[in-house]
Design a protein around this motif. Structure first.
Motif, PDB file in Angstrom:
ATOM      1  N   ARG A 178       1.017  -1.171  -0.061  1.00  0.00           N
ATOM      2  CA  ARG A 178       0.183  -0.103  -0.125  1.00  0.00           C
ATOM      3  C   ARG A 178       0.756   1.323  -0.020  1.00  0.00           C
ATOM      4  O   ARG A 178       1.924   1.086   0.650  1.00  0.00           O
ATOM      5  N   ASN A 222      -7.025   8.959  -0.045  1.00  0.00           N
ATOM      6  CA  ASN A 222      -8.369   8.049   0.039  1.00  0.00           C
ATOM      7  C   ASN A 222      -7.909   6.749  -0.678  1.00  0.00           C
ATOM      8  O   ASN A 222      -9.013   5.977  -0.777  1.00  0.00           O
ATOM      9  N   ARG A 265      -7.352   3.367  -0.432  1.00  0.00           N
ATOM     10  CA  ARG A 265      -7.304   2.540   0.476  1.00  0.00           C
ATOM     11  C   ARG A 265      -7.098   1.198  -0.124  1.00  0.00           C
ATOM     12  O   ARG A 265      -6.962  -0.002   0.583  1.00  0.00           O
ATOM     13  N   LYS A 266      -6.773   0.968  -1.199  1.00  0.00           N
ATOM     14  CA  LYS A 266      -6.422  -0.296  -1.835  1.00  0.00           C
ATOM     15  C   LYS A 266      -5.041  -0.941  -1.714  1.00  0.00           C
ATOM     16  O   LYS A 266      -3.989  -0.201  -1.399  1.00  0.00           O
TER      17      LYS A 266
END
Lengths: 116, 113
Positions: free
Chosen positions: A94, A100, A102-103
């Protein structure tokens, strides 16, 4: 774009032998690194993670992984495997400070088969 | 312990049927994810949600939709199931603050005939 490469799709090994599962990532920015394990017929569970600090991280069941920034690697090792370690292992990253986003970016997995 | 449950472990549906896969988490996580897992292809993200009624497309959203009416529940919908949607479906959830770790459910193995 970030990517994760697990260099071996299958790793057969005999019980009590050492094992290394290799993971390399591609990213121009700092990342967090993870290893997940999936036992047969189960969901994934976190094995260990590197967020910051010591580059060597350990799990409770004897696995360890070392973050190598210069080689962009996060290889998973165990000095002596058991039959019960037979599972699929996934490496994931990650991007730090991704807001934003969040993957997790996933490798394709390495199937570890421990034979008696 | 965090618990993520999925409504079915095994499901068999016919081509053209509308299919609902349900996922519930009990740890008040903001983020929820749907993946499909296929041999040799690893985990591929279908959709994720970072808040109630919010959703974002993942890498392979075609043929799927999602619904998140309550914080603990995230549904994956196959509007008209096709045989190429036969797969293992995995749900996961995570916190936003330290959202690095995703917690997974046991998976639903869907077969479309």
């Amino acid at each position: 774009a970030q990517s994760v490469t697990q260099l071996d799709s299958q790793v057969p090994v005999f019980e009590e032998a050492p094992v290394e599962l290799r993971c390399n990532y591609s990213s121009s920015v700092s990342v967090y690194l993870f290893w997940y394990v999936q036992y047969p017929n189960q969901g994934l569970q976190l094995l260990l993670k590197y967020l910051s600090g010591s580059t060597l991280v350990e799990s409770i069941n004897g696995f360890e992984a070392e973050f190598n920034k210069s080689q962009t690697s996060f290889h998973l090792r165990k000095p002596s495997v058991h039959i019960s370690d037979t599972a699929e292992y996934f490496c994931a990253v990650r991007v730090r400070g991704a807001g934003n986003n969040r993957k997790l970016i996933w490798g394709l997995g390495t199937s570890l088969a421990v034979n008696p | 312990d965090v618990k993520v449950t999925q409504s079915s472990r095994y499901l068999v549906k016919r081509t053209g049927e509308k299919v609902f896969l349900e996922c519930v988490q009990d740890m008040d996580h903001e983020n929820m994810f749907w993946y499909r897992q296929d041999p040799g292809l690893g985990l591929r993200l279908i959709y994720f949600s970072y808040d109630v009624k919010m959703k974002e497309k993942g890498d392979i959203p075609e043929g799927y939709s999602v619904s998140r009416e309550k914080k603990e529940r995230f549904s994956l919908i196959l509007e008209s199931a096709s045989t190429n949607q036969t797969s293992m479906y995995l749900c996961a959830s995570s916190y936003t603050g330290t959202n690095y770790e995703q917690y997974f459910g046991p998976g639903t193995r869907l077969t479309v005939t």
